[in-house]
Design a protein around this motif. Structure first.
Motif, PDB file in Angstrom:
ATOM      1  N   GLN A 126      32.310 -44.807-100.023  1.00 19.73           N
ATOM      2  CA  GLN A 126      33.136 -44.099 -99.041  1.00 19.73           C
ATOM      3  C   GLN A 126      33.051 -42.585 -99.218  1.00 19.73           C
ATOM      4  OE1 GLN A 126      34.035 -44.946 -96.359  1.00 19.73           O
ATOM      5  NE2 GLN A 126      36.183 -44.752 -95.830  1.00 19.73           N
ATOM      6  N   ALA A 127      32.932 -42.116-100.447  1.00 20.44           N
ATOM      7  CA  ALA A 127      32.823 -40.669-100.681  1.00 20.44           C
ATOM      8  C   ALA A 127      31.533 -40.119-100.073  1.00 20.44           C
ATOM      9  CB  ALA A 127      32.871 -40.378-102.180  1.00 20.44           C
ATOM     10  N   ALA A 128      30.422 -40.842-100.258  1.00 17.80           N
ATOM     11  CA  ALA A 128      29.145 -40.421 -99.670  1.00 17.80           C
ATOM     12  C   ALA A 128      29.232 -40.436 -98.152  1.00 17.80           C
ATOM     13  CB  ALA A 128      28.028 -41.351-100.144  1.00 17.80           C
ATOM     14  N   ARG A 129      29.943 -41.405 -97.609  1.00 17.26           N
ATOM     15  CA  ARG A 129      30.103 -41.516 -96.156  1.00 17.26           C
ATOM     16  C   ARG A 129      30.885 -40.321 -95.613  1.00 17.26           C
ATOM     17  NH1 ARG A 129      31.662 -46.043 -96.638  1.00 17.26           N
ATOM     18  NH2 ARG A 129      29.732 -47.205 -96.240  1.00 17.26           N
ATOM     19  N   ARG A 130      31.999 -39.985 -96.258  1.00 15.86           N
ATOM     20  CA  ARG A 130      32.819 -38.846 -95.812  1.00 15.86           C
ATOM     21  C   ARG A 130      32.037 -37.537 -95.938  1.00 15.86           C
ATOM     22  NH1 ARG A 130      37.509 -41.715 -98.078  1.00 15.86           N
ATOM     23  NH2 ARG A 130      37.046 -40.804-100.109  1.00 15.86           N
ATOM     24  N   ILE A 155      22.624 -37.695-102.170  1.00 13.20           N
ATOM     25  CA  ILE A 155      23.266 -36.589-101.447  1.00 13.20           C
ATOM     26  C   ILE A 155      22.615 -35.266-101.852  1.00 13.20           C
ATOM     27  CG2 ILE A 155      25.439 -35.419-100.962  1.00 13.20           C
ATOM     28  CD1 ILE A 155      25.392 -38.300 -99.977  1.00 13.20           C
ATOM     29  N   PRO A 156      21.739 -34.693-100.994  1.00 13.26           N
ATOM     30  CA  PRO A 156      21.114 -33.407-101.339  1.00 13.26           C
ATOM     31  C   PRO A 156      22.125 -32.260-101.266  1.00 13.26           C
ATOM     32  CG  PRO A 156      20.475 -34.096 -99.126  1.00 13.26           C
ATOM     33  CD  PRO A 156      21.260 -35.221 -99.701  1.00 13.26           C
ATOM     34  N   TYR A 157      21.850 -31.192-102.008  1.00 15.74           N
ATOM     35  CA  TYR A 157      22.723 -30.014-101.960  1.00 15.74           C
ATOM     36  C   TYR A 157      22.585 -29.285-100.634  1.00 15.74           C
ATOM     37  CZ  TYR A 157      23.524 -30.495-106.997  1.00 15.74           C
ATOM     38  OH  TYR A 157      23.900 -30.961-108.231  1.00 15.74           O
ATOM     39  N   ASP A 158      21.390 -29.315-100.079  1.00 18.91           N
ATOM     40  CA  ASP A 158      21.108 -28.620 -98.827  1.00 18.91           C
ATOM     41  C   ASP A 158      21.591 -29.452 -97.640  1.00 18.91           C
ATOM     42  OD1 ASP A 158      20.100 -27.255 -96.693  1.00 18.91           O
ATOM     43  OD2 ASP A 158      18.009 -27.303 -97.323  1.00 18.91           O
ATOM     44  N   SER A 159      22.514 -28.904 -96.861  1.00 18.72           N
ATOM     45  CA  SER A 159      23.072 -29.637 -95.717  1.00 18.72           C
ATOM     46  C   SER A 159      22.001 -29.994 -94.696  1.00 18.72           C
ATOM     47  CB  SER A 159      24.175 -28.815 -95.040  1.00 18.72           C
ATOM     48  OG  SER A 159      25.281 -28.691 -95.885  1.00 18.72           O
ATOM     49  N   GLU A 160      21.051 -29.071 -94.470  1.00 18.62           N
ATOM     50  CA  GLU A 160      20.001 -29.342 -93.490  1.00 18.62           C
ATOM     51  C   GLU A 160      19.115 -30.498 -93.941  1.00 18.62           C
ATOM     52  OE1 GLU A 160      17.748 -26.338 -91.562  1.00 18.62           O
ATOM     53  OE2 GLU A 160      19.351 -24.845 -91.707  1.00 18.62           O
ATOM     54  N   ALA A 161      18.868 -30.594 -95.244  1.00 15.23           N
ATOM     55  CA  ALA A 161      18.066 -31.708 -95.755  1.00 15.23           C
ATOM     56  C   ALA A 161      18.756 -33.028 -95.484  1.00 15.23           C
ATOM     57  CB  ALA A 161      17.826 -31.534 -97.249  1.00 15.23           C
ATOM     58  N   LEU A 162      20.088 -33.033 -95.567  1.00 11.16           N
ATOM     59  CA  LEU A 162      20.838 -34.267 -95.317  1.00 11.16           C
ATOM     60  C   LEU A 162      20.776 -34.649 -93.837  1.00 11.16           C
ATOM     61  CD1 LEU A 162      24.189 -35.337 -96.839  1.00 11.16           C
ATOM     62  CD2 LEU A 162      23.871 -35.535 -94.389  1.00 11.16           C
ATOM     63  N   ILE A 163      21.044 -33.691 -92.954  1.00 12.06           N
ATOM     64  CA  ILE A 163      21.114 -34.033 -91.527  1.00 12.06           C
ATOM     65  C   ILE A 163      19.734 -34.285 -90.933  1.00 12.06           C
ATOM     66  CG2 ILE A 163      23.270 -32.781 -91.227  1.00 12.06           C
ATOM     67  CD1 ILE A 163      21.744 -30.550 -89.890  1.00 12.06           C
ATOM     68  N   ASN A 164      18.682 -33.846 -91.615  1.00 11.54           N
ATOM     69  CA  ASN A 164      17.324 -34.084 -91.113  1.00 11.54           C
ATOM     70  C   ASN A 164      16.713 -35.375 -91.638  1.00 11.54           C
ATOM     71  OD1 ASN A 164      17.153 -31.803 -89.476  1.00 11.54           O
ATOM     72  ND2 ASN A 164      16.494 -30.497 -91.173  1.00 11.54           N
ATOM     73  N   LYS A 165      17.469 -36.134 -92.435  1.00 10.26           N
ATOM     74  CA  LYS A 165      16.959 -37.429 -92.876  1.00 10.26           C
ATOM     75  C   LYS A 165      16.696 -38.330 -91.668  1.00 10.26           C
ATOM     76  CE  LYS A 165      18.915 -38.096 -97.509  1.00 10.26           C
ATOM     77  NZ  LYS A 165      19.731 -39.028 -98.332  1.00 10.26           N
ATOM     78  N   THR A 166      15.620 -39.117 -91.744  1.00  9.24           N
ATOM     79  CA  THR A 166      15.311 -40.041 -90.649  1.00  9.24           C
ATOM     80  C   THR A 166      16.440 -41.044 -90.453  1.00  9.24           C
ATOM     81  OG1 THR A 166      12.958 -39.847 -91.137  1.00  9.24           O
ATOM     82  CG2 THR A 166      13.639 -41.715 -89.786  1.00  9.24           C
ATOM     83  N   SER A 167      17.000 -41.522 -91.557  1.00 14.59           N
ATOM     84  CA  SER A 167      18.113 -42.467 -91.505  1.00 14.59           C
ATOM     85  C   SER A 167      19.060 -42.182 -92.659  1.00 14.59           C
ATOM     86  CB  SER A 167      17.596 -43.906 -91.599  1.00 14.59           C
ATOM     87  OG  SER A 167      18.667 -44.827 -91.729  1.00 14.59           O
ATOM     88  N   LEU A 168      20.345 -42.424 -92.429  1.00 10.35           N
ATOM     89  CA  LEU A 168      21.336 -42.249 -93.491  1.00 10.35           C
ATOM     90  C   LEU A 168      21.707 -43.588 -94.131  1.00 10.35           C
ATOM     91  CD1 LEU A 168      23.682 -39.491 -92.015  1.00 10.35           C
ATOM     92  CD2 LEU A 168      21.815 -39.259 -93.650  1.00 10.35           C
ATOM     93  N   LYS A 169      21.009 -44.655 -93.734  1.00 17.09           N
ATOM     94  CA  LYS A 169      21.203 -45.933 -94.421  1.00 17.09           C
ATOM     95  C   LYS A 169      20.442 -45.901 -95.740  1.00 17.09           C
ATOM     96  CE  LYS A 169      21.905 -48.822 -90.319  1.00 17.09           C
ATOM     97  NZ  LYS A 169      21.378 -49.959 -89.520  1.00 17.09           N
ATOM     98  N   PHE A 170      20.918 -46.686 -96.694  1.00 18.17           N
ATOM     99  CA  PHE A 170      20.286 -46.731 -98.012  1.00 18.17           C
ATOM    100  C   PHE A 170      18.900 -47.354 -97.918  1.00 18.17           C
ATOM    101  CE2 PHE A 170      19.843 -48.936-102.227  1.00 18.17           C
ATOM    102  CZ  PHE A 170      19.634 -47.778-102.959  1.00 18.17           C
ATOM    103  N   HIS A 171      17.934 -46.729 -98.580  1.00 22.06           N
ATOM    104  CA  HIS A 171      16.576 -47.287 -98.630  1.00 22.06           C
ATOM    105  C   HIS A 171      16.606 -48.419 -99.644  1.00 22.06           C
ATOM    106  CE1 HIS A 171      11.976 -46.342 -98.669  1.00 22.06           C
ATOM    107  NE2 HIS A 171      12.251 -47.579 -98.331  1.00 22.06           N
TER     108      HIS A 171
END
Length: 660
Positions: free
Chosen positions: A336-340, A376-392
């Motif tokens: 839940q923390a990663a989701r928030r 969870i990357p430190y760079d916000s852009e790296a996070l939002i540019n992920k192809t998917s936010l589901k766990f690999h």
């Protein structure tokens, strides 16, 4: 050059849009390195061409675009194939190009070029790979891009002899049970700690962000070098290792990259997979609200599937076990923390124009899953540019972290593995682990375990695996019946009990014939009755003792089979179909009917009469043949009833509807 190719060249000169957003605006053009399909809301959202050699890329994109246009034109819904299928076509075109050395696929119409191409395809892969390559060429034929059709007799020659059929593996039962036990124990152990895990990770993200931003400010830079980042990580790791949460949760450790949480998610995923047999993407669509036991005795989990539905999302349900509820709750609540954290950065990215609405909606949908990315990357852009936010969830190199299961195959495991997976025989070694462990292996192992242990049949498999074709369900159950039979045959005690039961049943039948029944009919029965009368006339009270009968059965001198038509057959090599042949041919010479069997025949006759009259009352000409056969069967039983002094009313009903 065909008309379709001329039209294609004209269209491509303008580099048209190939994908569109949910408002119909163009997003990606044909020659873009990436095609963005987020607006379709399918499992796969991007087709990436960056890894294709530059000399082939433009042709592959052009022909894939042409296939899509043909599909849209010839589809009743006006849509092209699912994105996942298009990705497959892209890969197949790339294989053809790299093997052949050319990517102008219209040249395959030439016999000379086709011969050159096919020579390079020998040994390209298994039968499935070869079939897919043939399919993409045949699809281009339909679209008017080539004049070449590939038959099975052609592509089967390309297959690598030892490539196998690619079927997922089935676990030996002891290994299957061991994996089940491991994941269930893990889920039950950590389920009570799920909220503590999330709170600990939230504390970690906050602390690390503060330390990271402070370091940037201290150095007056916008990014840290590799060495600086490693130094900061080591410092933070030393501090967080002393936090009380580390000891409060069993074997817990802090990892921003999601190493420990990744193990937790894999265990939960395998648990739900082994107790439902859902596909990978179907499992990844589930969350803690997916479990439901309120409407049926058997609990169910629901998820989203796109398989066989042209990429469209549809909700489906699978039977499961109560442990699935705990697994989904653990996976969802612990992350839940990663989701928030991710939701907050997505919202900022969308507000600042870094995300389109379609991408924003798709990534928010990803975060509804119980299995969200724990990296969870430190760079916000790296996070939002992920192809998917589901766990690999699965990587080929670590195979679901198989070291977690501590598998050490025994000799029996190896023998069973080879029996269940003949195309992979020899790949499991004594003392070793499974050669692989993928999401599809969970599905096949579920089926084999269920069928082998008679927990369900092929129709059960078809429902649970959501197959449209029962042949596919049979394929998943391959060798399970053979394994069960082999297991039974190896159980000497069980086989001994079977043999003893068979012998006892045979002696009971012969005892009924010689010593119990007052009247015997049937050709063999009448011969025995005559012999019995002669021996009784000589003063014998028991014609044949049970011990004598047992000796004759064991020696093979006497054989007997209970007939479905009533009575017994004493011919061990009989090939007659008595229920039919007794009507149309002379009665069997080996049949014995006892008083008990005569009573069974009387009850059968009563049922046949009731059935005859119910069908006859319909007055349907189509039933004439059925009624005629049934009437002959009823009449054929009557002489036996007379011989055994069983009262009955003669049957003289006429068939009401007869063809003239």
């Amino acid at each position: 050059m065909s008309e379709q190719l001329i039209q294609l060249r004209q269209e491509l000169a303008e580099n048209p849009y190939v994908t569109f957003d949910s408002d119909g605006n163009g997003v990606s053009r044909v020659l873009d390195v990436e095609w963005d399909f987020h607006a379709l809301n399918q499992n796969k959202k991007i087709i990436f061409f960056g890894r294709i050699a530059e000399k082939y890329r433009l042709d592959i994109q052009s022909y894939l675009y042409a296939l899509m246009q043909w599909q849209k034109k010839n589809s009743s819904s006006g849509s092209h194939a699912p994105v996942n299928s298009l990705i497959g076509s892209k890969s197949q075109l790339n294989i053809l190009a790299t093997r052949w050395g050319k990517s102008e696929f219209s040249l395959l119409s030439s016999e000379r070029e086709w011969k050159k191409c096919t020579q390079t395809l020998h040994g390209v892969g298994n039968k499935g790979t070869c079939k897919n390559l043939a399919s993409v060429i045949n699809a281009m034929l339909k679209a008017g891009l080539v004049s070449r059709y590939v038959y099975k007799r052609d592509y089967i020659q390309w297959a690598q002899p030892d490539a196998g059929n690619g079927q997922a593996i089935a676990f030996p039962e002891a290994i299957h049970v061991s994996i089940l036990k491991t994941v269930v124990e893990f889920v039950e152990t950590y389920h009570p700690y799920r909220h503590q895990i999330s709170a600990a990770m939230e504390k970690l993200y906050t602390y690390q962000d503060e330390m990271f931003n402070a370091k940037l400010k201290e150095l007056g830079v916008s990014a840290l070098s590799h060495m600086q980042m490693n130094s900061l990580r080591n410092r933070m790791s030393r501090i967080t290792s002393q936090w009380p949460e580390r000891k409060a949760i069993p074997n817990f450790s802090f990892h921003r990259s999601g190493v420990w949480l990744g193990t937790l998610l894999r265990m939960c995923f395998i648990c739900v997979g082994l107790f439902s047999a859902a596909r990978k993407e179907e499992l990844l669509s589930m969350n803690k609200e997916s479990y439901d036991d309120s409407l049926a005795a058997v609990p169910k989990v629901s998820g989203v599937s796109t398989k066989g539905n042209k990429g469209e999302r549809i909700c489906m349900t699978w039977n499961t076990a109560p442990i699935a509820k705990l697994a989904l709750e653990l996976a969802f609540d612990a992350t839940q923390a990663a989701r928030r954290y991710s939701l907050k950065r997505l919202a900022n990215g969308y507000q600042n124009g870094l995300l389109t609405k379609d991408k924003y909606d798709a990534k928010r949908q990803d975060l509804e899953s119980a299995f969200v990315s724990s990296d969870i990357p430190y760079d916000s852009e790296a996070l939002i540019n992920k192809t998917s936010l589901k766990f690999h969830i699965y990587r080929a190199d670590d195979g679901f972290n198989m070291k977690e299961f501590n598998i050490n195959a025994t000799t029996e495991d190896v023998e069973e593995f080879d029996l269940l997976n003949p195309e992979r025989a020899g790949s499991l070694k004594v003392g070793g682990g499974l050669p692989k462990l993928s999401p599809h292996d969970l599905r096949r192992s579920f089926v084999v375990f269920m069928v082998k242990n008679r927990l369900g049949n092929i129709l059960t498999v078809k429902y649970q695996l959501k197959h449209r074709n029962i042949n596919m369900s049979n394929w998943y159950a391959n060798y399970s019946e053979l394994a069960r039979t082999s297991q039974l045959l190896m159980d000497t005690q069980l086989m001994s009990e079977f043999n003893e039961a068979i012998e006892t049943s045979a002696v009971d039948a012969w005892d009924e014939i010689y010593n119990v029944s007052d009247t015997l009919s049937g050709a063999e029965g009448e011969r025995i009755a005559q012999n019995k009368a002669e021996r009784l006339a000589q003063g014998e009270e028991i014609v044949m003792s049970r011990s004598e009968l047992l000796a004759l059965v064991r020696s093979g001198d006497k054989s007997i089979v209970l007939l479905p038509t009533g009575g017994y057959c004493t011919n061990r090599n009989c090939e007659r179909l008595c229920s039919l042949m007794d009507i149309v041919e002379a009665p069997c010479e080996h049949k014995v009917i006892t008083d008990k069997a005569g009573k069974r025949l009387s009850r059968e006759r009563d049922n046949l009469i009731a059935s005859f009259r119910a069908i006859n009352d319909m007055g349907d000409y189509a039933n004439e043949l059925i009624l005629d056969a049934r009437k002959k069967k009823i009449v054929s039983i009557e002489p036996t009833l007379v011989k055994h002094s069983i009262p009955f009313d003669s049957f003289n009903d006429d068939i009401k509807a007869i063809w003239s």
